[in-house]
Design a protein around this motif. Structure first.
Motif, short mmCIF file in Angstrom:
data_model
loop_
_atom_site.label_atom_id
_atom_site.label_comp_id
_atom_site.label_asym_id
_atom_site.label_seq_id
_atom_site.Cartn_x
_atom_site.Cartn_y
_atom_site.Cartn_z
N LEU A 1 12.82 23.80 -1.82
CA LEU A 1 11.99 22.51 -1.72
C LEU A 1 11.38 22.12 -2.78
O LEU A 1 10.83 22.61 -3.80
N PHE A 2 11.33 20.65 -3.00
CA PHE A 2 10.78 19.88 -3.88
C PHE A 2 9.49 19.38 -3.65
O PHE A 2 9.60 18.46 -2.52
N PHE A 3 8.36 19.57 -4.13
CA PHE A 3 6.94 19.11 -3.66
C PHE A 3 6.42 18.12 -4.54
O PHE A 3 6.83 18.07 -5.85
N GLY A 4 5.69 17.23 -3.80
CA GLY A 4 4.79 16.35 -4.39
C GLY A 4 3.54 17.09 -5.09
O GLY A 4 3.53 18.30 -4.96
N THR A 5 2.69 16.34 -5.98
CA THR A 5 1.50 16.97 -6.30
C THR A 5 0.42 17.31 -5.48
O THR A 5 -0.52 17.79 -5.48
N GLY A 6 0.40 16.79 -4.06
CA GLY A 6 -0.47 16.79 -3.02
C GLY A 6 -1.57 15.86 -3.17
O GLY A 6 -1.88 15.36 -4.20
N THR A 7 -1.99 15.81 -1.81
CA THR A 7 -3.19 14.43 -1.85
C THR A 7 -4.66 15.25 -0.95
O THR A 7 -4.21 15.62 0.17
N ARG A 8 -5.38 15.46 -1.35
CA ARG A 8 -6.75 15.99 -0.80
C ARG A 8 -7.25 14.82 0.23
O ARG A 8 -7.73 13.91 -0.25
N LEU A 9 -7.42 15.15 1.53
CA LEU A 9 -8.06 14.50 2.50
C LEU A 9 -9.34 15.19 2.93
O LEU A 9 -9.46 16.22 3.07
N THR A 10 -10.32 14.43 2.78
CA THR A 10 -11.80 15.10 3.31
C THR A 10 -12.20 13.81 4.27
O THR A 10 -12.06 12.72 4.00
N VAL A 11 -12.37 14.46 5.61
CA VAL A 11 -12.88 13.51 6.61
C VAL A 11 -14.21 13.85 7.02
O VAL A 11 -14.60 15.07 7.04
N ILE A 12 -15.27 12.76 6.77
CA ILE A 12 -16.50 13.14 7.02
C ILE A 12 -17.18 12.63 8.27
O ILE A 12 -16.43 11.54 8.78
#
Lengths: 111, 114
Positions: A99-110
């Motif tokens: 697999l080739f991955f992207g760098t990721g996106t951190r999601l925070t839900v408040i």
């Protein structure tokens, strides 16, 4: 070579807000596309996948459509919950099993 | 049904040392892939083992080597550790190297090189 470009984060949303995380790819051949999620202190879990153009992957209220014309696989959810807080990775796979991955996106839900 | 397990959970080593990380695949799986995830980055493919042989390799130096045992478990060895080798090392297992089978990931081993 194959690569994935992912929307940079972090992303902070209020509960019940609409989520979009953009992902575009470059690949030779016809890749399968994936979204993985990583909760704190855990490994990666497959969230959804699509194996050919125009396929829509869906799971737990998340959706993504394989768009060959725009080489995109954007992740969407209509109403996020606090429990959706995690890091989301877009990934592709062509033929062979790596697999080739992207760098990721951190999601925070408040709340 | 046990999923993918990895040991140890955390590890601290000194530059120049050698380290061995271990992975047990999900029951019924015969293929193991290793990935390196640096802080704030996506995982990068190191190599894949199937039938006790390295089948594919990513862009990693020869200091990274591996092994797969007859019971399908696998080891990742890194020699002459560098500070830049500090990362989360993820093991993934699947049924055969075919791209049609989902990869299941373990929780990872956090390696810190000082």
């Amino acid at each position: 070579g194959d690569s994935v470009t992912q929307m940079e984060g972090p992303v902070t949303l209020s509960e019940e807000a609409f989520l979009t995380i953009n992902c575009t790819y470059t690949a030779t051949g016809y890749p399968s596309l994936f979204w993985y999620v990583q909760y704190p202190g855990e490994g990666l879990q497959l969230l959804l996948k699509a194996t050919k153009a125009d396929d829509k992957g869906s799971n737990k209220g998340f959706e993504a459509t394989y768009r060959k014309e725009t080489t995109s696989f954007h992740l969407e959810k209509g109403s996020v919950q606090v429990s959706d807080s995690a890091v989301y990775f877009c990934a592709l796979q062509t033929g062979a099993n790596n697999l080739f991955f992207g760098t990721g996106t951190r999601l925070t839900v408040i709340p | 049904d046990a999923g993918v397990t990895q040991s140890p959970t955390h590890l601290i080593k000194t530059r120049g040392q050698q380290v061995t990380l271990r992975c047990s695949p999900k029951s019924g799986h015969d293929t193991v892939s290793w990935y390196q995830q640096a802080l704030g980055q996506g995982p990068q493919f190191i190599f894949q083992y199937y039938e006790e042989e390295e089948r594919q390799r990513g862009n990693f130096p020869d200091r990274f080597s591996g092994h797969q045992f007859p019971n399908y478990s696998s080891e990742l060895n890194v020699n002459a550790l560098l500070l830049g080798d500090s990362a989360l090392y993820l093991c993934a297992s699947s049924l055969s190297p075919s791209g049609s089978y989902e990869q299941y990931f373990g929780p990872g081993t956090r390696l810190t090189v000082t």
